[in-house]
Structure formats: structure tokens, C-alpha cells
Design an enzyme around this catalytic site. Structure first.
Site, mmCIF file in Angstrom:
data_model
loop_
_atom_site.group_PDB
_atom_site.id
_atom_site.type_symbol
_atom_site.label_atom_id
_atom_site.label_comp_id
_atom_site.label_asym_id
_atom_site.label_seq_id
_atom_site.Cartn_x
_atom_site.Cartn_y
_atom_site.Cartn_z
ATOM 1 N N GLY A 183 -1.638 -0.135 6.249
ATOM 2 C CA GLY A 183 -1.223 -0.154 7.647
ATOM 3 C C GLY A 183 -0.666 1.203 8.056
ATOM 4 N N GLU A 430 0.021 -8.422 0.486
ATOM 5 C CA GLU A 430 1.107 -8.439 -0.493
ATOM 6 C C GLU A 430 0.825 -9.452 -1.604
ATOM 7 N N ASP A 432 -2.809 -12.000 -2.696
ATOM 8 C CA ASP A 432 -3.488 -13.237 -2.291
ATOM 9 C C ASP A 432 -2.690 -14.424 -2.853
HETATM 10 C C1 LIG Z 1 2.947 -12.451 17.895
HETATM 11 C C2 LIG Z 1 3.153 -11.078 17.323
HETATM 12 C C3 LIG Z 1 4.181 -11.107 16.217
HETATM 13 C C4 LIG Z 1 4.433 -9.755 15.612
HETATM 14 C C5 LIG Z 1 5.335 -9.943 14.462
HETATM 15 C C6 LIG Z 1 5.630 -8.660 13.818
HETATM 16 C C7 LIG Z 1 6.146 -8.970 12.508
HETATM 17 C C8 LIG Z 1 4.996 -8.928 11.537
HETATM 18 C C9 LIG Z 1 5.318 -9.632 10.348
HETATM 19 C C10 LIG Z 1 5.635 -9.026 9.292
HETATM 20 C C11 LIG Z 1 5.670 -7.574 9.129
HETATM 21 C C12 LIG Z 1 6.047 -7.299 7.761
HETATM 22 C C13 LIG Z 1 5.400 -6.101 7.342
HETATM 23 C C14 LIG Z 1 4.764 -6.339 6.046
HETATM 24 C C15 LIG Z 1 3.488 -5.655 6.037
HETATM 25 C C16 LIG Z 1 2.912 -5.905 4.706
HETATM 26 C C17 LIG Z 1 1.658 -5.191 4.606
HETATM 27 C C18 LIG Z 1 0.986 -5.574 3.354
HETATM 28 C C19 LIG Z 1 1.014 -4.484 2.351
HETATM 29 C C20 LIG Z 1 0.157 -4.783 1.144
HETATM 30 O O1 LIG Z 1 -0.603 -5.699 1.087
HETATM 31 S S1 LIG Z 1 0.342 -3.679 -0.134
HETATM 32 C C21 LIG Z 1 -0.747 -4.202 -1.392
HETATM 33 C C22 LIG Z 1 -0.244 -5.412 -2.089
HETATM 34 N N1 LIG Z 1 -1.089 -5.720 -3.203
HETATM 35 C C23 LIG Z 1 -0.868 -6.720 -3.991
HETATM 36 O O2 LIG Z 1 0.055 -7.484 -3.790
HETATM 37 C C24 LIG Z 1 -1.796 -6.851 -5.159
HETATM 38 C C25 LIG Z 1 -1.613 -8.131 -5.898
HETATM 39 N N2 LIG Z 1 -1.808 -7.924 -7.334
HETATM 40 C C26 LIG Z 1 -0.749 -7.814 -8.196
HETATM 41 O O3 LIG Z 1 0.396 -7.923 -7.814
HETATM 42 C C27 LIG Z 1 -1.057 -7.593 -9.642
HETATM 43 O O4 LIG Z 1 -2.103 -6.826 -9.868
HETATM 44 C C28 LIG Z 1 -1.170 -8.893 -10.426
HETATM 45 C C29 LIG Z 1 0.265 -9.392 -10.579
HETATM 46 C C30 LIG Z 1 -1.972 -9.957 -9.723
HETATM 47 C C31 LIG Z 1 -1.794 -8.674 -11.796
HETATM 48 O O5 LIG Z 1 -1.306 -7.525 -12.366
HETATM 49 P P1 LIG Z 1 -1.717 -6.999 -13.836
HETATM 50 O O6 LIG Z 1 -0.973 -5.780 -14.165
HETATM 51 O O7 LIG Z 1 -3.176 -7.045 -14.008
HETATM 52 O O8 LIG Z 1 -1.096 -8.114 -14.555
HETATM 53 P P2 LIG Z 1 -0.873 -9.140 -15.561
HETATM 54 O O9 LIG Z 1 -1.522 -8.762 -16.841
HETATM 55 O O10 LIG Z 1 -1.196 -10.451 -14.954
HETATM 56 O O11 LIG Z 1 0.664 -8.947 -15.673
HETATM 57 C C32 LIG Z 1 1.282 -7.993 -16.480
HETATM 58 C C33 LIG Z 1 2.746 -8.371 -16.585
HETATM 59 O O12 LIG Z 1 3.399 -7.907 -15.415
HETATM 60 C C34 LIG Z 1 4.078 -8.986 -14.800
HETATM 61 N N3 LIG Z 1 4.115 -8.694 -13.380
HETATM 62 C C35 LIG Z 1 3.069 -8.653 -12.533
HETATM 63 N N4 LIG Z 1 3.488 -8.327 -11.319
HETATM 64 C C36 LIG Z 1 4.824 -8.138 -11.392
HETATM 65 C C37 LIG Z 1 5.826 -7.785 -10.459
HETATM 66 N N5 LIG Z 1 5.547 -7.571 -9.160
HETATM 67 N N6 LIG Z 1 7.080 -7.663 -10.889
HETATM 68 C C38 LIG Z 1 7.410 -7.891 -12.171
HETATM 69 N N7 LIG Z 1 6.502 -8.243 -13.128
HETATM 70 C C39 LIG Z 1 5.225 -8.361 -12.721
HETATM 71 C C40 LIG Z 1 3.286 -10.194 -15.178
HETATM 72 O O13 LIG Z 1 4.075 -11.347 -15.048
HETATM 73 C C41 LIG Z 1 2.945 -9.887 -16.613
HETATM 74 O O14 LIG Z 1 4.092 -10.130 -17.376
HETATM 75 P P3 LIG Z 1 3.920 -10.635 -18.874
HETATM 76 O O15 LIG Z 1 3.119 -9.610 -19.585
HETATM 77 O O16 LIG Z 1 3.205 -11.949 -18.768
HETATM 78 O O17 LIG Z 1 5.321 -10.779 -19.344
HETATM 79 C C1 LIG Z 2 -3.579 -7.391 7.462
HETATM 80 C C2 LIG Z 2 -3.584 -6.758 6.113
HETATM 81 C C3 LIG Z 2 -2.739 -5.689 5.874
HETATM 82 C C4 LIG Z 2 -2.758 -5.043 4.636
HETATM 83 N N1 LIG Z 2 -1.969 -3.952 4.425
HETATM 84 C C5 LIG Z 2 -2.053 -3.275 3.262
HETATM 85 C C6 LIG Z 2 -1.292 -2.083 3.054
HETATM 86 O O1 LIG Z 2 -0.515 -1.667 3.904
HETATM 87 N N2 LIG Z 2 -1.444 -1.418 1.884
HETATM 88 C C7 LIG Z 2 -2.264 -1.854 0.905
HETATM 89 O O2 LIG Z 2 -2.360 -1.195 -0.120
HETATM 90 N N3 LIG Z 2 -2.989 -2.989 1.064
HETATM 91 C C8 LIG Z 2 -2.900 -3.702 2.215
HETATM 92 N N4 LIG Z 2 -3.623 -4.856 2.392
HETATM 93 C C9 LIG Z 2 -4.511 -5.301 1.325
HETATM 94 C C10 LIG Z 2 -4.012 -6.563 0.626
HETATM 95 O O3 LIG Z 2 -2.916 -6.297 -0.169
HETATM 96 C C11 LIG Z 2 -5.152 -7.172 -0.166
HETATM 97 O O4 LIG Z 2 -6.127 -7.602 0.748
HETATM 98 C C12 LIG Z 2 -4.661 -8.321 -1.025
HETATM 99 O O5 LIG Z 2 -3.878 -7.847 -2.101
HETATM 100 C C13 LIG Z 2 -5.809 -9.195 -1.552
HETATM 101 O O6 LIG Z 2 -6.718 -8.451 -2.271
HETATM 102 P P1 LIG Z 2 -8.297 -8.478 -1.962
HETATM 103 O O7 LIG Z 2 -8.462 -8.240 -0.514
HETATM 104 O O8 LIG Z 2 -8.871 -7.560 -2.931
HETATM 105 O O9 LIG Z 2 -8.745 -9.947 -2.253
HETATM 106 P P2 LIG Z 2 -9.647 -10.431 -3.459
HETATM 107 O O10 LIG Z 2 -8.881 -10.273 -4.724
HETATM 108 O O11 LIG Z 2 -10.974 -9.823 -3.392
HETATM 109 O O12 LIG Z 2 -9.715 -11.972 -3.125
HETATM 110 C C14 LIG Z 2 -10.910 -12.656 -2.720
HETATM 111 C C15 LIG Z 2 -10.843 -14.107 -3.266
HETATM 112 O O13 LIG Z 2 -10.896 -14.077 -4.681
HETATM 113 C C16 LIG Z 2 -9.845 -14.870 -5.231
HETATM 114 N N5 LIG Z 2 -9.395 -14.250 -6.498
HETATM 115 C C17 LIG Z 2 -9.206 -12.935 -6.775
HETATM 116 N N6 LIG Z 2 -8.785 -12.777 -8.032
HETATM 117 C C18 LIG Z 2 -8.693 -13.997 -8.581
HETATM 118 C C19 LIG Z 2 -8.305 -14.499 -9.868
HETATM 119 N N7 LIG Z 2 -7.874 -13.685 -10.833
HETATM 120 N N8 LIG Z 2 -8.331 -15.820 -10.072
HETATM 121 C C20 LIG Z 2 -8.724 -16.657 -9.087
HETATM 122 N N9 LIG Z 2 -9.096 -16.248 -7.859
HETATM 123 C C21 LIG Z 2 -9.091 -14.945 -7.596
HETATM 124 C C22 LIG Z 2 -8.747 -14.863 -4.174
HETATM 125 O O14 LIG Z 2 -7.942 -16.024 -4.282
HETATM 126 C C23 LIG Z 2 -9.566 -14.847 -2.879
HETATM 127 O O15 LIG Z 2 -9.875 -16.165 -2.540
HETATM 128 C C24 LIG Z 2 -3.619 -5.513 3.613
HETATM 129 C C25 LIG Z 2 -4.432 -6.622 3.853
HETATM 130 C C26 LIG Z 2 -4.420 -7.241 5.081
HETATM 131 C C27 LIG Z 2 -5.312 -8.419 5.318
#
Ligand SMILES: CCCCCCCC/C=C\CCCCCCCCCC(=O)SCCNC(=O)CCNC(=O)[C@H](O)C(C)(C)COP(=O)(O)OP(=O)(O)OC[C@H]1O[C@@H](n2cnc3c(N)ncnc32)[C@H](O)[C@@H]1OP(=O)(O)O
Ligand SMILES: Cc1cc2nc3c(=O)[nH]c(=O)nc-3n(C[C@H](O)[C@H](O)[C@H](O)COP(=O)(O)OP(=O)(O)OC[C@H]3O[C@@H](n4cnc5c(N)ncnc54)[C@H](O)[C@@H]3O)c2cc1C
Length: 670
Positions: A183, A430, A432
Site C-alpha cells: 500500500g 497480513e 490469508d
Molecule cells: C468505509 C471506509 C473505511 C475506511 C477504513 C480505514 C481503515 C482501514 C482499516 C484498516 C487499516 C489498517 C491498515 C492495515 C493495512 C495492512 C496492509 C496489509 C499489509 C500486508 O499484507 S504485509 C504482508 C503480510 N504477509 C503475510 O502476512 C504473509 C503470511 N505468511 C507468514 O506469516 C509466514 O510466511 C508463515 C507464518 C505462513 C509461514 O512462515 P515460514 O517461515 O514458512 O514458517 P513456518 O515453517 O511455518 O514457521 C517457522 C516458525 O516460525 C513461527 N512463526 C511464523 N510466523 C511467526 C510470527 N509472526 N511470529 C512468531 N513466530 C512465527 C512458526 O510458528 C514456526 O515456529 P516453530 O518452528 O513451529 O516453533
Molecule cells: C488490500 C491488500 C493490501 C495489501 N497490502 C500489502 C502491503 O502493504 N504489503 C505487502 O507486502 N503485502 C500486502 N498485501 C499482500 C497480502 O499480504 C497477501 O495477499 C497475503 O499475505 C496472501 O498471500 P497471497 O496473495 O499470496 O495468497 P495465496 O497464498 O496465493 O493464497 C491463495 C489461496 O491459497 C491458499 N493457501 C496458500 N497457502 C496455503 C497452505 N499452505 N495451505 C493451505 N492453503 C493455502 C489460501 O488459503 C488461499 O485460499 C496486500 C493484500 C491486499 C489484498
């Protein structure tokens, strides 16, 4: 006819407010958390509502370009007011919240600044945060790529250390490595924390964060080697389209070594990789922080939708008695109550669990500072699980509130379509929601195996230590009234969550490998995770009721809402409760009977319960949810604002409509 001719200034909901059996001011304090919180929120909400720059009533009618420019204007004006009025951080955050328009500032404050705070050294924080706090730079969080979002370890962007110049070379080697979604990246951000694979001395050390300047601070043009733009329009009119989510490709862009965020790991001048003695998961710390704030966002969004649907339900009348008596308020229909009141209860439940989660996050952060990492896994599981359950429930509920408002709910002027479109992506961003629930399930499976080896679990999994009792207990409920007992409710939620987790663990142990078993059982694991998270929400609501709650009748109303929240879940997930043997079919139907009685008790208080959210008409942004209930005048007035109504005869009449009509007329005369 002017809208005013159809309605006066009267409070159309006065009758509803008169039936309330509790002190609304006291409830406002319980909702907000303190008298101080009510007072600051009121002040900031009024500041926004009274400032013409923050108008949003025609937002859904703007083109994307106009909307984006309007967002820039609002953000700049908000900053100006923040400085002029010397607002505190708390006040400035509320100001941004009540402006109610997603924009680059969200990413700057909610992700860029926390990422530097969490992952930067003291020196780096001093340098970058000083500029960020003054808005001399605007930052975003660039993690997700075109090819990978959930699988963070699969990101492809590279940061290769070049010892000859003491620089990192930032590069997008493939199309799928293009940064995609951040964003504010598209058109606004001057800087970003970019996540990339760190390569030094020929070895790939995995994902790390780097601060990059993206655009010139003189003319805002992208720096050499950086291709950057917006990723295009998104779901709904207005809504999240105010945000410039971006795409970025890097072509061997060089940055100084000291722009790698070096609190968790460092690269020395010679190119040696050194990892600090902290868990590598701290790299994910910003996500933990943001997930916690999203739970609070979810309760706010849900409460807005519920406020609109409850007030409108009290105004809207359909059908009368056969004898020609007055028509019935739709809120009096039992079906309306059974669909809507669980959302009202959920709004309160999510609010209280969000307040607790904020406390948990602060507690974990303090422990981390003194190098106690023991509570990190639980904090990860709680934030991931609560983010997932609350945002999914909220998106579903907003959609249902639209239906609860009938046809008028489908109009943009109801505020519901935009509210839905803005909050729906919270199920994905943040993390899925399913991916996050699988993280919770992983944590639960570990805890079950620790319990099996005699370790006593703590915190939100402490109940699992009571395994002997919970695996075989039978619910004590024998009458409808027994379902008023919080201990009886808590016991069945604990037993259900534990039995579902243990079932999964047993089935996984039968698989050829742990990994295969986890994959095969993943649908069941997601359900077990939901059961655990729902238990947390119910427990925190019950604990809230044990606090000192002031105000006549406030605690009594909250007890009813807590009952509704828990019992509607038993009703909805009766299959789980029955199949795990936690309740019998008879106990299930007693729960449903109790639920019906609670709905009837809440009905006279419903409007006052949504008044306690304390939302201004500006913030609600809904013709249906107005405080005074003057719904029809408002709908009528809003309709005339539509650009289609700027002319009586529409554009296109001469080119397309007139020739068609004329031709058809001619044909009919032949
Ligand atoms: C009408 C109008 C209204 C307007 C309103 C305005 C208001 C709007 C509203 C809100 C505004 C708010 C603004 C917010 C904006 C947000 C924008 C969004 C930004 C983003 O999306 S940023 C990108 C985010 N991406 C993700 O979240 C990716 C998700 N994936 C992961 O987190 C990880 O990859 C995973 C956890 C799924 C897997 O990681 P991986 O390293 O492969 O992991 P594992 O092998 O599974 O795990 C390793 C180990 O680590 C532990 N662990 C994983 N994650 C964490 C963590 N976060 N913290 C601590 N530990 C973690 C996991 O448990 C494993 O532990 P273990 O080894 O089992 O002990
Ligand atoms: C409005 C918006 C704002 C965003 N802002 C930011 C930002 O500021 N910065 C940033 O870095 N990112 C941002 N993102 C990205 C966002 O963090 C990702 O879209 C999100 O983490 C999901 O990842 P993906 O899109 O790769 O989904 P995918 O992982 O491709 O998911 C597709 C489908 O696959 C399934 N799936 C995936 N992995 C697995 C699994 N291991 N097991 C079972 N099912 C699985 C999911 O459940 C889902 O149904 C934004 C996204 C949106 C929509």
C-alpha cells in the site's frame, strides 16, 4: 420536493432509546476502555466531522484519479491539523481513523515505522524514524511479490552484498519477483522496507529487511533502476481504491550496507553474516503487531455495520396485523433478531478480546526487550488466530447486515457496500486467514504433544492441562437457566476445543509422517484452530464481566451479550459439540431456547447498545444508520447527489436513446 419537507428534526428513535434498561454513558466507557478514551475519541470524531475537507458523502461517485487526489488532500490536511493542534500520538491515530479513508499514511504508521522500530538498530532507528515521524519521508512495507505472498520464505527478490563497494545490489530476477500489493507503493511512498533474500559470500541466508529510497525527494520521480506503478482498480466503488497498492521492479539498484535492518542479523564490512542470539521469527514481528491492530479494526467495522442495521431495523416497518393495525418494525421479527443480535454480541466480544490482545502484545514486547522469548509462540498463535476469526466473521456479518437492511442496504448511501469492500481484504492481507489458522493448529499440535509428555501448558492453552477431566466430562446443563452459568459455558468450549485438537493429533500420528498427516488433516485442523480461538474470545468476555463495571445495568446487558455470543456459537457449531460428546442433543436445544429468551431481553436495549459505540453520523456514513433515524429523508437527499442526476435528460440521449426510440416508433407505424 425537498427532503426536509418529509421529515423534521425529531429523533425518530426516541421511543427506542426510552426503553433502554441501562446507562448508555457507562456502556460507552466499557466499550472504549476508559472515560479518558471516550473523551478523546469524541473530540477527534467531532474534529473530523466538522471539517469540510474530511467530507466523504460523495466518495463513491469519484473517479479513481479524483479519489486518489482526495486521499492525498485529506492526508496532508490531517497532518497540518496534527501539527497546528499539537495532537498527541493517541489523538493523531484517532484523527486518522475517523477520516475513514484508507491511504498511504496507514502503511507509513502501521507498518513502515513499526518495522524499523522492531528490526532496526538504535542507530538506524534514530536516523530513519526521525525523518519518518516528521513526514520528511513516506514509507511502506514491501514484502509480497507477484508470485508469493503467504510463503514468505519463497520470496525471490535478491539483496547481494558487494564488498568492493560496501553495498547491497537489490534486484528482481524474474517477473514473479516483482513486488506486488504494498500500500502506498504505487504513487506515494518515497521509501520502503523491502524484504529480499540476503546473499553474501555466495550463500543465500534467506529473507531480511532493507530500507530503500524509491523516489526522488525533489521531484518524486522513481530512482534509477526502479520501475514502479499502481496495480489497478480493486473491488467496490470508493472503498480500498483510495489506496495506491503498487508494483515495483528493481534492476540492480545499489544501497549502502547500513540500510540492511541489522537488529536481528548483520553483514560485516568484509561480508560475513552474523546472526544475533535472538529467534529468527522476530523478523516476522511487524506482522504480529499489525495482526493485533486488525482485531481492533474488525470490531470497529462490525460495530458500524450492526449500528446501521439495528437503527434501520427499528425504523423500517413491513406488514401489519390482519385487523389493519400499525405495521411491524422489522427489528421485532424473531428471524431478524436471530440473524442480527449475534453480530451485536460479536462486536462487543471482539472489542474486549482486542483490548486483551493489545495487553498481551505489550506484555510480550516487554519480555522480548529483556530477552525472554518464551511467550513469542503464544503471541504469534493468538494474533494469527484472532485476526483470522474476527476478520472472517466481520466480513460475513457486514454482508449479512446488507441483506438485513433489504434493498436499501444495497445502496452506496447505506454505507454498507463500502464498509464491506474495505474490510473484506482483511481476510487476506497480513496473512490469508486459512494459512494463519494452520499456524494456530501447528501450535496446538505442539502443545498437545507437550501435554502428553507431562509438560503443563500456560496462558491461553492452560486449559489443556486439565486433560483428564476435559476429555471425559459431561456438561452439567439440565435446564434452560443452567446455560446462564459462565462456568458451564466455559467447560463445554474447553472440552470441544481440546477434544478436536486431540482427535487431530491422534489422526496425524497414524499417518506415514507428521508432515503428510498435517496436510491430510488440514481441514480438520482449521476447525480445531477455530474452536480454540472461539474459546479464547468467550473466555475473555467472561473475564471482562469479572471486572468492576460501572453504570446502572451495564454489567447485566454485557452478561446477556456474552450469553448470546457463546450460545449462538454452540447453535452454529452444534455438529462439533455433539460429535465430540461435549453436549447432548437435548442440551443443544436448551441452549437454543435460552438464546431466544436472550434476544427478547436485548430487544428493548438494542438501539441504546449501538448508541454506546458512540459513532458520529459522519463516521458511520450511512443514510440508514443516522442517529436521528430520519432515514427516508436522508435516502431521498443522497439520491440527488448522484452524477446521473446532474442533468434531467441523460448524456447519451442524443446519440443512443433518441435514435433507438425514433426508429422503433417508425417501425411500429409501418
Ligand atoms: C468505509 C471506509 C473505511 C475506511 C477504513 C480505514 C481503515 C482501514 C482499516 C484498516 C487499516 C489498517 C491498515 C492495515 C493495512 C495492512 C496492509 C496489509 C499489509 C500486508 O499484507 S504485509 C504482508 C503480510 N504477509 C503475510 O502476512 C504473509 C503470511 N505468511 C507468514 O506469516 C509466514 O510466511 C508463515 C507464518 C505462513 C509461514 O512462515 P515460514 O517461515 O514458512 O514458517 P513456518 O515453517 O511455518 O514457521 C517457522 C516458525 O516460525 C513461527 N512463526 C511464523 N510466523 C511467526 C510470527 N509472526 N511470529 C512468531 N513466530 C512465527 C512458526 O510458528 C514456526 O515456529 P516453530 O518452528 O513451529 O516453533
Ligand atoms: C488490500 C491488500 C493490501 C495489501 N497490502 C500489502 C502491503 O502493504 N504489503 C505487502 O507486502 N503485502 C500486502 N498485501 C499482500 C497480502 O499480504 C497477501 O495477499 C497475503 O499475505 C496472501 O498471500 P497471497 O496473495 O499470496 O495468497 P495465496 O497464498 O496465493 O493464497 C491463495 C489461496 O491459497 C491458499 N493457501 C496458500 N497457502 C496455503 C497452505 N499452505 N495451505 C493451505 N492453503 C493455502 C489460501 O488459503 C488461499 O485460499 C496486500 C493484500 C491486499 C489484498
Amino acid at each position: 420536493m425537498a427532503a426536509a419537507d418529509w421529515g423534521g428534526k425529531a429523533d425518530h428513535l426516541a421511543g427506542e432509546r426510552a426503553t433502554a434498561q441501562f446507562d448508555v454513558d457507562g456502556m460507552k466507557v466499557a466499550w472504549a476502555g476508559s472515560r479518558h478514551a471516550v473523551e478523546v475519541a469524541d473530540r477527534m470524531a467531532c474534529l473530523v466531522a466538522s471539517d469540510p475537507v474530511f467530507r466523504k458523502d460523495t466518495r463513491t461517485m469519484l473517479s479513481r484519479k479524483e479519489l486518489f487526489k482526495d486521499t492525498l488532500k485529506k492526508a496532508a490536511h490531517a497532518w497540518k491539523r496534527t501539527v497546528e493542534l499539537h495532537l498527541t500520538e493517541e489523538e493523531a491515530n484517532l484523527l486518522r481513523l475517523y477520516i475513514d479513508q484508507p491511504g498511504y499514511v496507514d502503511l507509513h504508521w502501521v507498518m513502515f515505522v513499526p518495522a524499523i522500530k522492531g528490526q532496526g538498530t538504535e542507530e538506524q532507528q534514530k536516523k530513519w524514524l526521525t525523518m519518518a515521524y516528521k513526514f520528511q519521508i513516506i514509507g511502506t512495507y514491501a514484502q509480497t511479490e507477484l508470485g508469493h505472498g503467504s510463503n514468505v520464505q519463497g520470496l525471490e527478490t535478491t539483496a547481494t552484498f558487494d564488498p568492493s563497494t560496501d553495498e547491497f545490489i537489490m534486484h528482481s530476477p524474474t517477473l514473479t519477483s516483482s513486488k506486488w500489493w504494498p500500500g502506498g507503493l504505487g504513487k506515494t511512498s518515497t521509501h520502503a522496507v523491502v524484504y529480499a533474500r540476503l546473499i553474501t559470500e555466495g550463500k543465500d541466508y534467506g529473507i531480511h529487511g532493507f530500507i530503500m529510497q524509491l523516489r526522488s525527494l525533489d521531484d518524486h520521480s522513481p530512482l534509477p533502476g526502479i520501475t514502479i506503478g499502481d496495480i489497478g482498480g480493486k473491488f467496490g466503488s470508493g472503498a480500498y481504491n483510495s489506496m495506491d497498492n503498487g508494483v515495483m521492479r528493481l534492476d540492480h539498484v545499489r544501497i549502502p550496507r547500513d540500510q540492511m535492518l541489522m537488529r536481528l542479523a548483520q553483514v560485516t564490512r568484509e561480508g560475513k553474516y552474523v546472526h544475533s542470539d535472538v529467534p529468527k521469527q522476530l523478523l516476522y514481528g511487524t506482522m504480529v503487531y499489525v495482526r493485533q491492530t486488525i482485531v481492533a479494526d474488525a470490531s470497529r467495522a462490525l460495530s458500524r455495520a450492526v449500528c446501521i442495521a439495528v437503527r434501520y431495523g427499528a425504523i423500517r416497518k413491513q406488514f401489519g396485523s390482519k385487523a389493519g393495525g400499525p405495521e411491524t418494525q422489522v427489528l421485532n421479527y424473531k428471524t431478524q433478531q436471530s440473524r442480527l443480535f449475534p453480530f451485536l454480541a460479536s462486536a462487543y466480544a471482539f472489542r474486549f478480546v482486542g483490548q486483551w490482545l493489545k495487553w498481551l502484545y505489550t506484555d510480550v514486547t516487554q519480555k522480548l526487550e529483556s530477552k525472554d522469548f518464551s511467550t513469542l509462540p503464544e503471541a504469534h498463535a493468538c494474533t494469527a488466530g484472532l485476526k483470522s476469526v474476527t476478520t472472517s466473521a466481520t466480513a460475513d456479518a457486514i454482508e449479512e447486515c446488507q441483506k438485513l437492511c433489504g434493498g436499501h442496504g444495497y445502496l452506496n448511501s447505506s454505507g454498507l457496500p463500502e464498509l464491506f469492500a474495505v474490510n473484506l481484504p482483511a481476510c487476506t492481507y497480513e496473512g490469508d486467514n486459512v494459512v494463519l489458522l494452520l499456524q494456530v493448529a501447528r501450535f496446538l499440535m505442539k502443545t498437545v504433544s507437550q501435554v502428553a509428555s507431562g509438560k503443563q501448558p500456560v496462558g491461553t492453552t492452560a486449559y489443556m492441562g486439565n486433560i483428564q477431566h476435559l476429555m471425559q466430562c459431561k456438561s452439567v446443563v439440565n435446564t434452560v437457566e443452567d446455560w446462564l452459568n459462565p462456568a458451564a459455558i466455559k467447560e463445554v468450549f474447553e472440552a470441544r476445543a481440546l477434544r478436536m485438537a486431540v482427535n487431530c493429533a491422534q489422526n496425524i500420528s497414524k499417518a506415514p509422517s507428521q508432515e503428510e498427516g498435517f496436510s491430510e488433516l488440514s481441514p480438520d485442523l482449521v476447525e480445531a484452530a477455530v474452536a480454540h480461538v472461539q474459546l479464547i474470545i468467550v473466555t475473555k468476555f467472561i473475564e471482562k464481566l469479572q471486572e468492576d463495571i460501572l453504570g446502572h445495568g451495564v454489567k447485566e446487558q454485557l452478561q446477556k451479550l456474552c450469553g448470546i455470543y457463546a450460545l449462538h456459537l454452540i447453535h452454529k457449531h452444534l455438529g462439533d459439540f455433539l460429535s465430540t460428546g461435549c453436549v447432548t442433543a437435548r442440551q443443544g436445544s436448551l441452549a437454543n431456547e435460552r438464546l431466544g429468551k436472550l434476544y427478547a431481553q436485548v430487544r428493548p436495549n438494542a438501539v441504546a447498545l449501538v448508541d454506546a459505540f458512540d459513532y458520529t453520523d459522519h463516521y458511520l456514513g450511512s443514510a440508514l444508520g443516522r442517529y436521528d433515524g430520519d432515514v427516508y429523508s436522508a435516502l431521498y437527499k443522497e439520491a440527488w447527489k448522484d452524477p446521473l442526476n446532474e442533468t434531467v435528460v441523460p448524456d447519451g440521449y442524443q446519440e443512443h436513446l433518441r435514435p433507438l426510440l425514433k426508429q422503433q416508433l417508425k417501425l411500429s407505424r409501418l
